[in-house]
Design a protein around this motif. Structure first.
Motif, PDB file in Angstrom:
ATOM      1  N   GLY A  18      -3.077   1.171 -15.454  1.00 33.08           N
ATOM      2  CA  GLY A  18      -2.240   0.270 -16.239  1.00 33.08           C
ATOM      3  C   GLY A  18      -2.432  -1.188 -15.866  1.00 33.08           C
ATOM      4  O   GLY A  18      -1.468  -1.967 -15.869  1.00 33.08           O
ATOM      5  N   LEU A  19      -3.669  -1.569 -15.553  1.00 32.39           N
ATOM      6  CA  LEU A  19      -3.926  -2.935 -15.100  1.00 32.39           C
ATOM      7  C   LEU A  19      -3.762  -3.924 -16.249  1.00 32.39           C
ATOM      8  O   LEU A  19      -4.270  -3.713 -17.350  1.00 32.39           O
ATOM      9  CB  LEU A  19      -5.338  -3.047 -14.508  1.00 32.39           C
ATOM     10  N   GLU A  20      -3.071  -5.008 -15.969  1.00 31.29           N
ATOM     11  CA  GLU A  20      -2.819  -6.025 -16.976  1.00 31.29           C
ATOM     12  C   GLU A  20      -3.901  -7.098 -16.929  1.00 31.29           C
ATOM     13  O   GLU A  20      -4.696  -7.167 -15.991  1.00 31.29           O
ATOM     14  CB  GLU A  20      -1.436  -6.666 -16.743  1.00 31.29           C
ATOM     15  N   ALA A  21      -3.903  -7.963 -17.953  1.00 31.21           N
ATOM     16  CA  ALA A  21      -4.841  -9.074 -17.994  1.00 31.21           C
ATOM     17  C   ALA A  21      -4.659  -9.941 -16.743  1.00 31.21           C
ATOM     18  O   ALA A  21      -3.530 -10.234 -16.335  1.00 31.21           O
ATOM     19  CB  ALA A  21      -4.616  -9.915 -19.252  1.00 31.21           C
ATOM     20  N   GLY A  22      -5.766 -10.296 -16.121  1.00 28.14           N
ATOM     21  CA  GLY A  22      -5.715 -11.119 -14.919  1.00 28.14           C
ATOM     22  C   GLY A  22      -5.798 -10.337 -13.627  1.00 28.14           C
ATOM     23  O   GLY A  22      -5.945 -10.932 -12.551  1.00 28.14           O
ATOM     24  N   ALA A  23      -5.720  -8.998 -13.704  1.00 27.71           N
ATOM     25  CA  ALA A  23      -5.809  -8.183 -12.486  1.00 27.71           C
ATOM     26  C   ALA A  23      -7.213  -8.295 -11.897  1.00 27.71           C
ATOM     27  O   ALA A  23      -8.217  -8.199 -12.603  1.00 27.71           O
ATOM     28  CB  ALA A  23      -5.485  -6.724 -12.790  1.00 27.71           C
ATOM     29  N   LEU A  48     -19.593  -5.170 -18.309  1.00 23.79           N
ATOM     30  CA  LEU A  48     -18.258  -5.225 -18.914  1.00 23.79           C
ATOM     31  C   LEU A  48     -17.837  -6.665 -19.187  1.00 23.79           C
ATOM     32  O   LEU A  48     -17.076  -6.922 -20.120  1.00 23.79           O
ATOM     33  CB  LEU A  48     -17.248  -4.518 -18.005  1.00 23.79           C
ATOM     34  N   HIS A  49     -18.331  -7.577 -18.381  1.00 20.70           N
ATOM     35  CA  HIS A  49     -18.081  -9.004 -18.646  1.00 20.70           C
ATOM     36  C   HIS A  49     -18.763  -9.420 -19.941  1.00 20.70           C
ATOM     37  O   HIS A  49     -18.170 -10.107 -20.790  1.00 20.70           O
ATOM     38  CB  HIS A  49     -18.592  -9.843 -17.475  1.00 20.70           C
ATOM     39  N   GLU A  50     -20.007  -8.980 -20.125  1.00 19.11           N
ATOM     40  CA  GLU A  50     -20.736  -9.292 -21.353  1.00 19.11           C
ATOM     41  C   GLU A  50     -20.031  -8.742 -22.591  1.00 19.11           C
ATOM     42  O   GLU A  50     -20.059  -9.349 -23.657  1.00 19.11           O
ATOM     43  CB  GLU A  50     -22.153  -8.712 -21.277  1.00 19.11           C
ATOM     44  N   LYS A  51     -19.383  -7.604 -22.431  1.00 15.60           N
ATOM     45  CA  LYS A  51     -18.728  -6.960 -23.561  1.00 15.60           C
ATOM     46  C   LYS A  51     -17.288  -7.417 -23.757  1.00 15.60           C
ATOM     47  O   LYS A  51     -16.577  -6.911 -24.622  1.00 15.60           O
ATOM     48  CB  LYS A  51     -18.786  -5.431 -23.390  1.00 15.60           C
ATOM     49  N   GLY A  52     -16.834  -8.353 -22.921  1.00 10.13           N
ATOM     50  CA  GLY A  52     -15.514  -8.935 -23.113  1.00 10.13           C
ATOM     51  C   GLY A  52     -14.367  -8.174 -22.494  1.00 10.13           C
ATOM     52  O   GLY A  52     -13.208  -8.541 -22.681  1.00 10.13           O
ATOM     53  N   VAL A  53     -14.676  -7.114 -21.744  1.00  9.85           N
ATOM     54  CA  VAL A  53     -13.614  -6.343 -21.100  1.00  9.85           C
ATOM     55  C   VAL A  53     -13.076  -7.098 -19.881  1.00  9.85           C
ATOM     56  O   VAL A  53     -11.888  -7.022 -19.570  1.00  9.85           O
ATOM     57  CB  VAL A  53     -14.132  -4.956 -20.670  1.00  9.85           C
ATOM     58  N   THR A  55     -13.228 -10.865 -17.398  1.00 12.41           N
ATOM     59  CA  THR A  55     -13.584 -12.269 -17.259  1.00 12.41           C
ATOM     60  C   THR A  55     -14.172 -12.473 -15.873  1.00 12.41           C
ATOM     61  O   THR A  55     -13.997 -11.629 -14.989  1.00 12.41           O
ATOM     62  CB  THR A  55     -12.356 -13.181 -17.429  1.00 12.41           C
ATOM     63  N   ARG A  56     -14.860 -13.578 -15.706  1.00 10.60           N
ATOM     64  CA  ARG A  56     -15.502 -13.835 -14.420  1.00 10.60           C
ATOM     65  C   ARG A  56     -15.190 -15.257 -13.972  1.00 10.60           C
ATOM     66  O   ARG A  56     -15.301 -16.195 -14.770  1.00 10.60           O
ATOM     67  CB  ARG A  56     -17.014 -13.660 -14.535  1.00 10.60           C
ATOM     68  N   GLU A  57     -14.768 -15.405 -12.717  1.00  8.27           N
ATOM     69  CA  GLU A  57     -14.474 -16.722 -12.167  1.00  8.27           C
ATOM     70  C   GLU A  57     -15.409 -16.994 -10.994  1.00  8.27           C
ATOM     71  O   GLU A  57     -15.576 -16.134 -10.121  1.00  8.27           O
ATOM     72  CB  GLU A  57     -13.015 -16.802 -11.708  1.00  8.27           C
ATOM     73  N   LYS A  58     -16.003 -18.144 -10.985  1.00  8.26           N
ATOM     74  CA  LYS A  58     -16.954 -18.511  -9.948  1.00  8.26           C
ATOM     75  C   LYS A  58     -16.319 -18.404  -8.569  1.00  8.26           C
ATOM     76  O   LYS A  58     -15.208 -18.893  -8.340  1.00  8.26           O
ATOM     77  CB  LYS A  58     -17.464 -19.939 -10.181  1.00  8.26           C
ATOM     78  N   ASN A  59     -17.026 -17.738  -7.674  1.00  7.92           N
ATOM     79  CA  ASN A  59     -16.605 -17.554  -6.273  1.00  7.92           C
ATOM     80  C   ASN A  59     -15.351 -16.686  -6.118  1.00  7.92           C
ATOM     81  O   ASN A  59     -14.841 -16.544  -5.012  1.00  7.92           O
ATOM     82  CB  ASN A  59     -16.365 -18.901  -5.584  1.00  7.92           C
ATOM     83  N   VAL A  64      -9.570  -8.455 -15.145  1.00  9.97           N
ATOM     84  CA  VAL A  64      -9.321  -7.769 -16.414  1.00  9.97           C
ATOM     85  C   VAL A  64      -9.027  -8.803 -17.498  1.00  9.97           C
ATOM     86  O   VAL A  64      -8.175  -9.682 -17.310  1.00  9.97           O
ATOM     87  CB  VAL A  64      -8.143  -6.785 -16.278  1.00  9.97           C
ATOM     88  N   ALA A  65      -9.734  -8.701 -18.622  1.00 10.12           N
ATOM     89  CA  ALA A  65      -9.515  -9.647 -19.722  1.00 10.12           C
ATOM     90  C   ALA A  65      -8.320  -9.236 -20.572  1.00 10.12           C
ATOM     91  O   ALA A  65      -7.560 -10.087 -21.046  1.00 10.12           O
ATOM     92  CB  ALA A  65     -10.763  -9.739 -20.597  1.00 10.12           C
ATOM     93  N   ARG A  66      -8.154  -7.925 -20.730  1.00 14.87           N
ATOM     94  CA  ARG A  66      -7.027  -7.400 -21.510  1.00 14.87           C
ATOM     95  C   ARG A  66      -6.777  -5.959 -21.090  1.00 14.87           C
ATOM     96  O   ARG A  66      -7.707  -5.270 -20.659  1.00 14.87           O
ATOM     97  CB  ARG A  66      -7.306  -7.469 -23.012  1.00 14.87           C
ATOM     98  N   PRO A  67      -5.546  -5.494 -21.209  1.00 14.50           N
ATOM     99  CA  PRO A  67      -5.280  -4.096 -20.842  1.00 14.50           C
ATOM    100  C   PRO A  67      -5.977  -3.139 -21.809  1.00 14.50           C
ATOM    101  O   PRO A  67      -6.222  -3.481 -22.966  1.00 14.50           O
ATOM    102  CB  PRO A  67      -3.749  -3.983 -20.938  1.00 14.50           C
ATOM    103  N   VAL A  68      -6.303  -1.967 -21.325  1.00 13.31           N
ATOM    104  CA  VAL A  68      -6.916  -0.929 -22.157  1.00 13.31           C
ATOM    105  C   VAL A  68      -5.806  -0.019 -22.657  1.00 13.31           C
ATOM    106  O   VAL A  68      -5.218   0.738 -21.871  1.00 13.31           O
ATOM    107  CB  VAL A  68      -7.967  -0.121 -21.361  1.00 13.31           C
ATOM    108  N   VAL A  69      -5.490  -0.118 -23.926  1.00 14.75           N
ATOM    109  CA  VAL A  69      -4.382   0.667 -24.491  1.00 14.75           C
ATOM    110  C   VAL A  69      -4.874   1.766 -25.429  1.00 14.75           C
ATOM    111  O   VAL A  69      -4.177   2.763 -25.637  1.00 14.75           O
ATOM    112  CB  VAL A  69      -3.392  -0.248 -25.243  1.00 14.75           C
ATOM    113  N   GLU A  70      -6.054   1.585 -26.015  1.00 14.24           N
ATOM    114  CA  GLU A  70      -6.569   2.599 -26.924  1.00 14.24           C
ATOM    115  C   GLU A  70      -7.077   3.804 -26.140  1.00 14.24           C
ATOM    116  O   GLU A  70      -7.288   3.718 -24.930  1.00 14.24           O
ATOM    117  CB  GLU A  70      -7.687   2.035 -27.806  1.00 14.24           C
ATOM    118  N   PRO A  71      -7.254   4.966 -26.812  1.00 14.25           N
ATOM    119  CA  PRO A  71      -7.802   6.138 -26.126  1.00 14.25           C
ATOM    120  C   PRO A  71      -9.135   5.808 -25.467  1.00 14.25           C
ATOM    121  O   PRO A  71      -9.951   5.063 -26.024  1.00 14.25           O
ATOM    122  CB  PRO A  71      -7.979   7.159 -27.264  1.00 14.25           C
ATOM    123  N   LEU A  72      -9.350   6.358 -24.289  1.00 11.50           N
ATOM    124  CA  LEU A  72     -10.544   6.037 -23.528  1.00 11.50           C
ATOM    125  C   LEU A  72     -11.807   6.352 -24.310  1.00 11.50           C
ATOM    126  O   LEU A  72     -12.762   5.563 -24.311  1.00 11.50           O
ATOM    127  CB  LEU A  72     -10.551   6.814 -22.203  1.00 11.50           C
TER     128      LEU A  72
END
Length: 311
Positions: A18-23, A48-53, A55-59, A64-72
């Motif tokens: 249940g990880l939220e955006a920003g985890a 997964l970064h390329e696919k938008g799942v 985000t990436r921060e330098k150093n 997590v860009a967004r929570p995964v709520v749809e069926p896996l």
């Protein structure tokens, strides 16, 4: 070559936890959870970064860009992570051939490449996965050697006796505490299996969910010696576990037994939970007669045997 199954497992972890955006998703934490090295994890995170799942921060790493709520299954398909590749097929064929005694104890990369029609990169990827799971290792200078662990009846029996001694005892450790979030995650997994996941999940998913259940219970003991032991035995039992997944009938009973253990732990009735877990593992141990038949028989006999060890 990126192992897309690692990316799939990371997406599944985001959903199940249940990880939220920003985890934050530290690479070492994921490598420990998935029992692989950091290299394939880093590759999967980048994908997964390329696919938008993510985000990436330098150093700082990946988040997590967004929570995964749809069926896996929908999410995995949408991202193009469905892995029916030759790599996965070759992995399971090697495991099956090894259990049937069709592969010698020592093999060369050339032999694997020729026998399974793989490229050099694919041979390297599949053998590295096998090595990470503990049932083969590179020989000094040349070739690969398969471990005899869990390919003989005696070693298999010993591994289950270890679990029978260790896991119930872990539930009785002073200060045992199963976090509410962990308990609910384990419960949801078992409900998912009973709702149809037993038939639809891949062998990888079924194995990992079973492993995570048992390891989560032991981890709650806080005893590092117990935790290390259960992780080691789970790494080497993967090979025989895949064989048992050809026959999934007993998963329903096992899922219900898992739920009973969780209910007792939730009510802080640890002694009863320990006994329930002991009976659960003992039942599996008693079913090993069929596994002994598989391991002692030839390929023709093995096709008709029906193993029951799925715990």
């Amino acid at each position: 070559m990126i192992d897309r199954s690692i990316a799939t497992q990371i997406v599944e972890l985001i959903k199940n936890e249940g990880l939220e955006a920003g985890a934050h998703l530290p690479a070492q934490m994921l490598a420990d959870r998935l029992r692989v090295s950091r290299s394939p994890v880093n590759e999967a995170l980048a994908l997964l970064h390329e696919k938008g799942v993510l985000t990436r921060e330098k150093n700082r790493g990946f988040f997590v860009a967004r929570p995964v709520v749809e069926p896996l299954s929908d999410m995995v398909s949408e991202l193009g992570l469905v892995e029916t590749s030759i790599l996965t097929s070759a992995y399971f064929q090697i495991a099956d051939d090894r259990l049937k005694g069709l592969l010698p104890g020592v093999v060369s990369e050339q032999m694997i490449r020729t026998r399974y029609g793989l490229t050099n990169a694919q041979v390297s990827a599949v053998l590295n996965r096998i090595a990470q799971e503990g049932w083969a290792e590179r020989k000094p200078g040349y070739g690969w050697e398969f471990s005899p662990m869990l390919t003989t009846p005696d070693s298999l029996l010993k591994s289950y006796r270890l679990r029978l001694a260790l896991e119930p005892a872990a539930l009785l450790e002073p200060g045992y505490r199963l976090e509410r979030k962990t308990l609910e995650r384990c419960r949801e997994v078992e409900k998912h299996l009973l709702a149809g996941g037993i038939e639809t999940d891949t062998a990888d998913q079924l194995h990992e969910r079973g492993v995570r259940f048992h390891e989560s219970l032991v981890e709650a003991s806080g005893n590092s010696f117990f935790i290390d032991a259960i992780r080691r035995v789970n790494r080497v039992r993967r090979l025989i576990s895949y064989r048992s997944m050809q026959h999934r009938e007993r998963y329903v009973e096992h899922a219900k037994q898992h739920l009973n253990v969780l209910e007792l732990l939730e009510r802080e009735r640890n002694e009863e939970a320990s006994e329930e877990l002991r009976q659960h593992l003992l039942h599996t141990l008693e079913a090993l007669a069929s596994i002994r038949e598989i391991l002692n028989s030839g390929p023709d006999d093995q096709r008709t045997a029906q193993p029951e060890t799925t715990s």
